[in-house]
Design a protein around this motif. Structure first.
Motif, PDB file in Angstrom:
ATOM      1  N   LYS A  85      23.931 -10.042   4.200  1.00 30.17           N
ATOM      2  CA  LYS A  85      25.286 -10.546   4.345  1.00 30.17           C
ATOM      3  C   LYS A  85      25.118 -11.018   5.741  1.00 30.17           C
ATOM      4  N   LEU A  86      24.207 -11.011   6.726  1.00 30.87           N
ATOM      5  CA  LEU A  86      24.335 -11.591   7.838  1.00 30.87           C
ATOM      6  C   LEU A  86      23.743 -13.129   7.869  1.00 30.87           C
ATOM      7  N   GLY A  87      23.384 -13.433   6.582  1.00 29.92           N
ATOM      8  CA  GLY A  87      22.820 -14.928   6.385  1.00 29.92           C
ATOM      9  C   GLY A  87      21.254 -14.906   6.803  1.00 29.92           C
ATOM     10  N   LEU A  88      20.495 -14.000   6.700  1.00 30.02           N
ATOM     11  CA  LEU A  88      19.315 -14.057   7.102  1.00 30.02           C
ATOM     12  C   LEU A  88      18.252 -13.897   5.921  1.00 30.02           C
ATOM     13  N   ARG A  89      18.677 -14.154   4.800  1.00 21.02           N
ATOM     14  CA  ARG A  89      17.921 -14.189   3.528  1.00 21.02           C
ATOM     15  C   ARG A  89      16.572 -15.047   3.583  1.00 21.02           C
ATOM     16  N   ASP A  90      16.979 -16.255   3.896  1.00 19.18           N
ATOM     17  CA  ASP A  90      15.915 -17.413   3.763  1.00 19.18           C
ATOM     18  C   ASP A  90      14.810 -17.066   5.018  1.00 19.18           C
ATOM     19  N   TRP A  91      15.296 -16.489   6.142  1.00 20.46           N
ATOM     20  CA  TRP A  91      14.278 -16.007   7.483  1.00 20.46           C
ATOM     21  C   TRP A  91      13.685 -15.065   6.788  1.00 20.46           C
ATOM     22  N   LEU A  92      14.163 -14.091   6.051  1.00 25.14           N
ATOM     23  CA  LEU A  92      13.215 -12.765   5.662  1.00 25.14           C
ATOM     24  C   LEU A  92      12.216 -13.211   4.681  1.00 25.14           C
ATOM     25  N   ARG A  93      12.615 -14.069   3.748  1.00 27.82           N
ATOM     26  CA  ARG A  93      11.766 -14.588   2.520  1.00 27.82           C
ATOM     27  C   ARG A  93      10.425 -15.285   3.109  1.00 27.82           C
ATOM     28  N   ALA A  94      10.486 -15.909   4.259  1.00 27.12           N
ATOM     29  CA  ALA A  94       9.527 -16.571   5.003  1.00 27.12           C
ATOM     30  C   ALA A  94       8.565 -15.598   5.621  1.00 27.12           C
ATOM     31  N   HIS A  95       8.902 -14.403   5.537  1.00 26.29           N
ATOM     32  CA  HIS A  95       8.099 -13.105   5.801  1.00 26.29           C
ATOM     33  C   HIS A  95       7.201 -12.636   4.626  1.00 26.29           C
ATOM     34  N   THR A  96       6.752 -11.377   4.961  1.00 26.41           N
ATOM     35  CA  THR A  96       6.148 -10.670   3.928  1.00 26.41           C
ATOM     36  C   THR A  96       7.408 -10.002   2.857  1.00 26.41           C
ATOM     37  N   VAL A  97       7.127 -10.104   1.589  1.00 25.33           N
ATOM     38  CA  VAL A  97       7.768  -9.520   0.541  1.00 25.33           C
ATOM     39  C   VAL A  97       7.228  -8.541   0.021  1.00 25.33           C
ATOM     40  N   ASN A  98       7.618  -7.266  -0.235  1.00 26.92           N
ATOM     41  CA  ASN A  98       6.981  -6.193  -1.036  1.00 26.92           C
ATOM     42  C   ASN A  98       8.019  -5.747  -2.163  1.00 26.92           C
ATOM     43  N   GLN A  99       7.328  -5.304  -3.392  1.00 29.66           N
ATOM     44  CA  GLN A  99       8.274  -5.141  -4.320  1.00 29.66           C
ATOM     45  C   GLN A  99       8.239  -3.603  -4.536  1.00 29.66           C
ATOM     46  N   GLY A 100       7.718  -2.771  -3.693  1.00 31.40           N
ATOM     47  CA  GLY A 100       7.853  -1.276  -3.905  1.00 31.40           C
ATOM     48  C   GLY A 100       7.070  -0.556  -3.072  1.00 31.40           C
ATOM     49  N   LEU A 101       6.728   0.838  -3.505  1.00 29.48           N
ATOM     50  CA  LEU A 101       6.165   1.855  -2.907  1.00 29.48           C
ATOM     51  C   LEU A 101       4.926   2.126  -3.608  1.00 29.48           C
ATOM     52  N   ARG A 102       3.867   2.357  -2.936  1.00 26.05           N
ATOM     53  CA  ARG A 102       2.705   2.889  -3.399  1.00 26.05           C
ATOM     54  C   ARG A 102       2.372   4.274  -2.953  1.00 26.05           C
ATOM     55  N   ALA A 103       2.569   5.266  -3.593  1.00 27.67           N
ATOM     56  CA  ALA A 103       2.623   6.807  -3.103  1.00 27.67           C
ATOM     57  C   ALA A 103       1.200   7.328  -3.567  1.00 27.67           C
ATOM     58  N   HIS A 104       0.807   7.838  -2.525  1.00 30.83           N
ATOM     59  CA  HIS A 104      -0.518   8.531  -2.576  1.00 30.83           C
ATOM     60  C   HIS A 104      -0.371  10.185  -2.057  1.00 30.83           C
ATOM     61  N   GLY A 105      -1.288  10.787  -2.985  1.00 33.89           N
ATOM     62  CA  GLY A 105      -1.346  12.238  -2.568  1.00 33.89           C
ATOM     63  C   GLY A 105      -1.657  13.222  -3.779  1.00 33.89           C
ATOM     64  N   PHE A 106      -2.471  14.159  -3.410  1.00 26.90           N
ATOM     65  CA  PHE A 106      -2.615  15.255  -4.307  1.00 26.90           C
ATOM     66  C   PHE A 106      -3.428  14.733  -5.645  1.00 26.90           C
ATOM     67  N   GLY A 107      -4.440  13.598  -5.138  1.00 30.37           N
ATOM     68  CA  GLY A 107      -5.156  13.220  -6.211  1.00 30.37           C
ATOM     69  C   GLY A 107      -4.556  12.087  -7.118  1.00 30.37           C
ATOM     70  N   GLN A 108      -3.278  11.731  -6.770  1.00 27.05           N
ATOM     71  CA  GLN A 108      -2.389  10.937  -7.597  1.00 27.05           C
ATOM     72  C   GLN A 108      -2.220   9.481  -6.746  1.00 27.05           C
ATOM     73  N   THR A 109      -2.137   8.447  -7.172  1.00 33.24           N
ATOM     74  CA  THR A 109      -1.672   7.061  -6.851  1.00 33.24           C
ATOM     75  C   THR A 109      -0.598   6.556  -7.850  1.00 33.24           C
ATOM     76  N   LEU A 110       0.635   6.472  -7.386  1.00 38.50           N
ATOM     77  CA  LEU A 110       1.578   5.707  -8.050  1.00 38.50           C
ATOM     78  C   LEU A 110       2.283   4.587  -7.485  1.00 38.50           C
ATOM     79  N   HIS A 111       2.629   3.551  -8.849  1.00 37.16           N
ATOM     80  CA  HIS A 111       3.196   2.291  -7.952  1.00 37.16           C
ATOM     81  C   HIS A 111       5.000   2.564  -8.458  1.00 37.16           C
ATOM     82  N   LEU A 112       5.671   2.572  -7.489  1.00 37.21           N
ATOM     83  CA  LEU A 112       7.072   2.834  -7.779  1.00 37.21           C
ATOM     84  C   LEU A 112       7.790   1.457  -7.193  1.00 37.21           C
ATOM     85  N   PRO A 113       8.265   0.628  -8.211  1.00 39.73           N
ATOM     86  CA  PRO A 113       9.039  -0.522  -7.830  1.00 39.73           C
ATOM     87  C   PRO A 113      10.144  -0.226  -7.306  1.00 39.73           C
ATOM     88  N   TRP A 114      11.083  -1.004  -6.462  1.00 36.72           N
ATOM     89  CA  TRP A 114      12.227  -0.839  -5.981  1.00 36.72           C
ATOM     90  C   TRP A 114      13.313  -1.017  -7.054  1.00 36.72           C
TER      91      TRP A 114
END
Length: 418
Positions: free
Chosen positions: A56-85
């Motif tokens: 909304k502030l007009g900073l999309r292009d500035w942000l896209r020039a930085h790292t972009v991630n697609q979600g959370l990798r959750a670790h714990g209790f013997g499990q690893t889950l990939h959870l997309p946004w």
């Protein structure tokens, strides 16, 4: 010096407020105790909710020039889950930018919009005229006198306080932090990693101490991109007045890094380690007066379930600016707390209630393995923990979250922002 609106604090909340006000043609001054660029204790993660505000502030292009991630990798209790946004009415991507860079860029955005910037100016007191703030007294190099106190004053019609979790100016105005609900104790550091361009942020929900005991908190590794070659590594625990945290955060971060060094290709030097206490879930009272308002971290707008505050800082900065532009003579003592409760009350109430359960001994070890065995449950948890439910969402999980929030709020002895 004088201005129509004085904003104290040039973090995401203050800079967002100053930007929106300046773009609306308001005379606004943005003051901060630091000289920019400056560091700030933070995990540096930007969830889709924060991305939405930055766009909304007009900073999309500035942000896209930085790292972009697609979600959370959750670790714990013997499990690893990939959870997309989850996407939906929010972006389906996230990012991470060091606060040294992010805050400097947001402040520059406000100055380019027309705000007047003031650095090395620490707000220390106010001068009242009846129930209104008439002037704010500062200490810093901008003083025009040679007195030993080195102070000066700025007159203002309206005041926005965005001076962070400790909010020294908020305390002068009567802000009080209540620790009967959950709060955070967190730290972060920077370390080189061979996975600095990992497309997933990582969270370890099974955080263990020196005696291998499970702690009521989590650790995180947020990649900052190949160019930086680093990740933001941190750990946080949850506490209440009844169950205070008994953990030394910096040694805990070192232990956490040692355990993950091989898996994440971490370097041996933990750079710039810092820590902070985090009021959460609107657990502060007296957030506004006749012509002044607290926003962002100063108002306790930090998510109790994931510790994020950047998104709420950006949101409250925009919302208070819209209020001041649309209703210049509004009595903020009445309007602002009601607006905060309407916007965040339900979500903060249920979130801090759930986070408080994590501080109960033996509860996390019992329930953690059950949750981590279910992709569906953890996907819902990601959406709820990140408060990635918008007013426009009408699906079943969104309806359940809002229903739980209403029920929780009705049972609060002290609702958020009261």
């Amino acid at each position: 010096m004088s201005t129509d609106v004085l904003v104290v604090g040039a973090g995401p909340a203050g800079s967002a407020a100053a930007t929106w006000l300046a773009r609306a043609g308001v005379d606004v001054m943005l003051a901060d105790a630091a000289v920019f660029p400056r560091d700030k204790t933070c995990g540096d993660g930007l969830t889709p909710r924060a991305i939405h505000e930055l766009e909304k502030l007009g900073l999309r292009d500035w942000l896209r020039a930085h790292t972009v991630n697609q979600g959370l990798r959750a670790h714990g209790f013997g499990q690893t889950l990939h959870l997309p946004w989850p996407g939906g009415h929010l972006p389906d991507w996230g990012s991470a930018v060091s606060r040294t860079e992010l805050d400097d860029h947001l402040r520059t955005t406000a100055l380019k919009a027309g705000a007047v910037g003031l650095e090395d100016a620490r707000a220390v007191d106010v001068r009242m005229s009846g129930d209104r703030v008439e002037k704010v007294r500062f200490r810093g190099s901008q003083a025009r006198t040679s007195t030993t106190e080195n102070t000066f004053e700025i007159a203002c019609r309206r005041l926005i306080v965005a001076d962070g979790v400790r909010s020294p100016l908020g305390k002068v105005l009567g802000r009080e932090w209540h620790r009967d609900t959950v709060y955070g104790v967190a730290g972060r550091t920077y370390v080189t990693s061979t996975r600095a361009d990992d497309p997933w942020i990582s969270s370890h929900l099974e955080l263990r101490g020196e005696q291998d005991e499970i702690l009521s908190g989590y650790g995180w590794i947020f990649p900052l991109g190949k160019e930086s070659g680093e990740v933001n590594l941190g750990a946080g625990t949850l506490a209440t007045a009844k169950r205070p945290a008994d953990v030394a955060i910096k040694p805990l971060m070192a232990l956490y890094a040692d355990r993950l060094r091989e898996e994440f290709g971490l370097g041996t030097e933990l750079r710039m380690p810092t820590s902070a206490l985090l009021p959460m879930g609107g657990a502060v009272s007296h957030v506004a007066g006749r012509n002044w308002a607290l926003i962002g971290d100063a108002a306790g707008c930090v998510n109790p379930l994931n510790g994020e505050g950047i998104d709420y800082g950006l949101e409250t900065g925009r919302v208070v600016a819209e209020l001041l532009v649309g209703t210049p003579d509004a009595d903020l003592a009445v309007v602002w707390p009601a607006l905060l409760r309407a916007e965040y009350g339900e979500a903060f109430s249920i979130a801090r209630r759930l986070a408080g359960l994590v501080t109960v001994p033996r509860l996390l070890p019992a329930l953690g393995p059950v949750g981590m065995r279910s992709d569906l449950l953890m996907t819902l948890a990601l959406r709820w923990m990140g408060n990635l439910v918008t007013d426009e969402d009408r699906d079943r999980s969104a309806r359940i979250w809002r229903w739980a929030g209403r029920r929780s709020l009705a049972r609060d002895a002290r609702p958020p922002f009261s």
